[in-house]
Structures are given as C-alpha cells and as structure tokens.
Design an enzyme around this catalytic site. Structure first.
Site, PDB file in Angstrom:
ATOM      1  N   THR A 178      -5.281   8.092  39.515  1.00 60.66           N
ATOM      2  CA  THR A 178      -6.587   7.077  39.813  1.00 60.66           C
ATOM      3  C   THR A 178      -6.076   5.534  39.604  1.00 60.66           C
ATOM      4  O   THR A 178      -6.724   4.789  40.373  1.00 60.66           O
ATOM      5  CB  THR A 178      -7.713   7.717  39.158  1.00 60.66           C
ATOM      6  OG1 THR A 178      -7.991   9.043  39.870  1.00 60.66           O
ATOM      7  CG2 THR A 178      -9.049   6.782  39.652  1.00 60.66           C
ATOM      8  N   TYR A 216       1.151  16.236  32.365  1.00 58.53           N
ATOM      9  CA  TYR A 216       0.329  16.099  33.351  1.00 58.53           C
ATOM     10  C   TYR A 216       0.788  16.780  34.833  1.00 58.53           C
ATOM     11  O   TYR A 216       1.724  16.452  35.436  1.00 58.53           O
ATOM     12  CB  TYR A 216       0.541  14.589  34.147  1.00 58.53           C
ATOM     13  CG  TYR A 216      -0.484  13.898  34.765  1.00 58.53           C
ATOM     14  CD1 TYR A 216      -1.695  14.773  35.409  1.00 58.53           C
ATOM     15  CD2 TYR A 216      -0.416  12.547  35.330  1.00 58.53           C
ATOM     16  CE1 TYR A 216      -2.241  13.913  36.596  1.00 58.53           C
ATOM     17  CE2 TYR A 216      -1.197  11.900  36.158  1.00 58.53           C
ATOM     18  CZ  TYR A 216      -2.307  12.615  36.775  1.00 58.53           C
ATOM     19  OH  TYR A 216      -3.045  12.170  37.791  1.00 58.53           O
ATOM     20  N   LYS A 272      -2.752  18.814  31.014  1.00 56.78           N
ATOM     21  CA  LYS A 272      -3.829  18.464  32.126  1.00 56.78           C
ATOM     22  C   LYS A 272      -3.488  19.339  33.177  1.00 56.78           C
ATOM     23  O   LYS A 272      -2.356  19.200  33.868  1.00 56.78           O
ATOM     24  CB  LYS A 272      -3.687  17.044  32.396  1.00 56.78           C
ATOM     25  CG  LYS A 272      -4.588  16.628  33.341  1.00 56.78           C
ATOM     26  CD  LYS A 272      -4.233  15.006  33.671  1.00 56.78           C
ATOM     27  CE  LYS A 272      -5.132  14.356  34.906  1.00 56.78           C
ATOM     28  NZ  LYS A 272      -4.914  14.925  36.365  1.00 56.78           N
TER      29      LYS A 272
END
Lengths: 306, 306
Positions: B53, B140, B168
């Site tokens: 993001t 990630y 994550k």
C-alpha cells in the site's frame, strides 16, 4: 510528433537476446562484449539487449545505460534494440532516454507489474512511451514474468499507436492448425504494418511457420547458429526442415521445462561454453545446482551446441 | 550473529500500512506525515511503512530511505516496520541498511519476483537478510503482487531462521472452520514464537478470530478506527462483535473486489477525506476514474469512514 520512420524489416528474422552476465554483482562487461561479438559473427538479424534474458528488471538505471552503450558499440552494424521496461513509468522514460543516447534502433517494452495493471493503464504506459520517443517500440507480452495478460483487443489498440512496430507474443503448446488460427487472429487485429514475433524458444519454429515475422529468441542470444538455421528454413518456406531442426533440439526444450524456464539453463550453457562465469545471474536468482548443470552440459555436448 | 532480541508482542495487534502519497511523481511528505500522525492519534499498535500500500516496489533507494526516516520521526513512540523488498537482493540489503539507520524496529520482506523464484532461492534471500541485520523480519506472503506462492513447508523453514518474527499471510475466502484449520496448520508448522498476521482486509476479522496474532491492514493505514474496533473485539474474545463490525464494512470490501484490490480504493478514500491529492499513485498505476471515485466516496460517507 510525427510517426517514427523506420525500416519495417528491422523487426523481422532472428532477434537474439543475450544474457547480461554479472560478476560479483557488477556487470561483467568483457563477457557481455564476448556474447555480442558471437551474435555479430553468427549474423543474427538484430540483437535485443536487456530483455528478460538480459536481466533488465534487476539492473539500476546506470547499469542499464552502460549495457545499452556497450551493446550498441559492440554490435557494429547489427541493429540493437533495448529493453526499457520498469515497474515505474518514470524509470521507463529514463531508460528510453539512455537507449536513445546509446544509439539503439528500437525499444522493447514490457508492462512489468507489482500491483496488477488494468488494460487502460498498460495502454497509457505504451502511449506515454511512444509519444516520448522517435524510436519504434516492440510490445513485450511475457505473462510469465510481467503477470499481465494481453488481450487480442489490447494488441489492436496498441498497434494503432504511432511507433508501435512489433508485438512479441508468448509461445504456447499448440498444434500447427492452432498456431495458424492464433497468428491469423492477431494479424487480423493488428493489421499488416506491425510485425509479430514469437518467443518461447521451443515454439519458435511453429510460430515462424504459422506466419510470425520474427523470432525473439532467448537461448539464441547464447547459441545463435541452431536458431538461425531454423529461422532461415522457415523464411525459405521449408516448414519440414524448420520442424526437423527444432525437433532435434527437443532435449534442450525439455531442459527449459524441467528447470523452470530458459534463463538458468541458458546461463548454464553459457558457463559450460566458457562464455560467462558461475553465479552470473542477479541474486536472488541463482544458478542451477551442480547436478542440473551437469545435465545441461551433457545435453549441450550431445547436441553440439555452441 | 546472535539471534535478534525483540519484544514478541511487537508483531501482534493492528499494524497499519499507510500510503506513500506522491505529488508530481515525488514523495508528498506533508501528506505522508499527516497519514502517520492520524495513525499515532488512533493508537495503532504499529505502523508498517513501505508495504504494498506504501508503493515500496515503485520507489528508488533514496526515496525509500527518506520515507523510512520520515515515518520513524513522525510515529513518535509507535513502532515502525519498513518494507525492504526489491527484485534484487543487493537492493534489499541497501533498504535494510537505510531502515536500520532510520530507527525502524522491524522489517517486512516480500520475495518480489520477475523471474519466477524457487523455494530455495526465496529461503536463501530471507537467510541473507536475517544474517545481515539484528532487526526482526516479517515474512510477507502476498502472491497477488509478488507472484511467489509459499508452501506451509517453506513457512516452517523460514520460521527456523533466527530473526524471522512473524508471517504475514494472505486473506482468502474461507469458512470459520476453514480458517481455524488453516491457522492451526500454520501454527503447527512454525511453532509458537513466530506470530501470524492476516492481511486481505476483508478477511481480517476471521483471521484474528481463528488465532492470528496480528492484522496487517492496508486500508487501516488510512482509516484506522474501524479496523482497531474489529481488532480489539477479537482480542477480547468477542468473535460475534468482531464479525458484526466487519460485516458492517461489507460495502467497503465489495469495492476492493469491484476495483481490483485495495490500493486504488484506499487512495480514493484518502483523497475523498482530503488526506492526499489526486494522482497520488505511481504511474503506470492510475487513480480510479471519476465514476468509481464517486462510488467510493458514497460508500465512505455512508459508512462514516474517516
């Protein structure tokens, strides 16, 4: 800006994609020059530096500018195209500028993506680039690396941009009739002025036979002669010979399937031939392991590659 | 190198992922600071700057160093984690160094790929990073952008590296029982010392209820309060309330589905709230069109977001 002017035959025949060899994480210029000189001696129709095989996506702007310069200087009178793709449009435009300065005769542009891109975003990217340069642009459709899937409709829109000169389409397993249909469909969509180039080396022969104008070949950047023989056979209309020559290379195509694509195998062939050192790829991409390298070397020797 | 020492609770609760807003292609530092300050005021548990993001993949090394500095300076006593992923390991290590200099308390690392990576290559990347820093690392897993698919077996190998502190995981549509099974499977594979964080905002509530320790939330980087309410409800064991609060946001989750993910929608919400300008995303990624922005604004107003 006026439409770029260029000889449409630029984007036909065999375009060879050399590796950009690294040594201790820096460009191995001597090895790169050696690869380019091989291609010149072999008589390829063009050289595309900084394609996927040339690890463009991993190099910074300065490295890419330098590779462009060295490629053009070393290629003598063979036309050089430069891959300018990058995740960010700003960086693409910097690469366009350095390719122009180097004296490239064409640009290869892939819609590299991190955030999935929409068709409109990809169209706008190509329009931005086409409007920023007089150099002709090859649309690079390589969903396995860019993760963007072109539609035939988008090919058509892009072919309508002044400056888009060729479309590099991915290879895929298909019957000869399937290839005829696919190439016919693309030709109908893009018209006759934009050339179609096949990639995916195992499918080069079928693509050319079905009417592709060019073969954008990854492994041909390291071992050009066998790919040139296939290309010339297809150009002479001898489909049978082109197919036979490609079939002889089946053990090579099988290596690509076994080892996840052509890049690591091509690097292993280049190392086996003494053209590059070990660990020539940009980390995190790694060389094949020792057992796989032995298998590649065996195939290369059996096929008398190089 | 000794195992990094850190408070394991660092990687629990709500970690908010702010946008990195651009203005005329440069970092809009004022807007970025404003976003960080909102998160501090809201009381998020941590801030992860330069996540997907935060457009990390599109920014150069200098921009990333600067964003890291500004994030840590503006976050006061809220821990800041920094996304350090890049296509090339060399660049990842540069980002690690700049995150350390900035005072980050953790690193987020995704196996960004152009050439598809093998499991061994990804493991080696994480090992290289873990060995190069004392900062704890969040693995990630975001296949929609990195195009690398983790196996549970690879989670297990990575959890065994000193310094890997959290994983994550991507969200996915699943029943509550399906979530329980999935989180149980991961927990069994990675042990109890590495935390599990859910991403994919529509699945945040279910992930937390099923036993995730953290919610790595994209939209929560712009509108933290509703995501904090869900997080606190889940932390208090009130699954029903967490589900109800998430269900109230269904029109928001639907926007993510309709408009190809959370990034462009989050940017449109931030613009609607006056937190960032238009064209805040890095080209070739573009803003939603005017009609879509109106729809986003309507949902934001109806849900009283912001």
């Amino acid at each position: 800006m006026n439409a770029p002017t260029y000889d449409p035959s630029l984007f036909t025949g065999l375009s060879a994609f050399p590796l950009t060899p690294l040594k201790d994480e820096a460009i191995d210029e001597d090895a790169f020059i050696g690869l380019i000189e091989r291609l010149v001696l072999a008589g390829v129709d063009s050289i595309t530096a900084l394609g996927s095989t040339g690890s463009y996506a991993y190099l910074n702007l300065d490295e890419r500018a330098r590779v462009s310069e060295v490629a053009v200087e070393s290629a003598l009178d063979i036309p050089v195209f430069i891959g300018v793709g990058a995740l960010r449009t700003r960086d693409v435009l910097d690469n366009v500028a350095s390719a122009e300065s180097a004296g490239a005769q064409g640009l290869l542009l892939a819609p590299v993506s991190y955030q999935p891109l929409t068709e409109d975003e990809v169209f706008a990217l190509f329009r931005t680039v086409a409007e920023s340069t007089d150099l002709p642009v090859v649309v690079y459709d390589n969903p396995g690396t860019t993760h963007f899937t072109f539609t035939t409709e988008l090919y058509s829109r892009l072919a309508g941009l002044d400056g888009v000169a060729s479309i590099k389409i991915p290879g895929a397993p298909a019957s000869p009739a399937g290839w005829d249909e696919r190439i016919g469909e693309i030709r109908a969509a893009i018209g006759s002025e934009v050339t179609i180039g096949i990639s995916g080396d195992a499918h080069g022969a079928e693509g050319l036979i079905a009417g592709c104008d060019a073969w954008y070949t990854a492994v041909g950047g390291t071992i050009p002669e066998p790919m040139l023989e296939i290309t010339r056979a297809a150009e002479l209309g001898n489909a049978q010979l082109a197919r036979e020559l490609s079939a002889e290379l089946q053990p090579l195509w099988d290596l690509f399937t076994e080892f996840g694509g052509s890049l690591r195998v091509t690097a292993a062939i280049a190392e086996h031939l003494g053209l590059v050192g070990a660990d020539t790829l940009p980390l995190p991409v790694r060389d094949l392991d020792a057992a796989a390298k032995r298998k590649v070397a065996e195939v290369a020797d059996n096929l008398d590659l190089g």
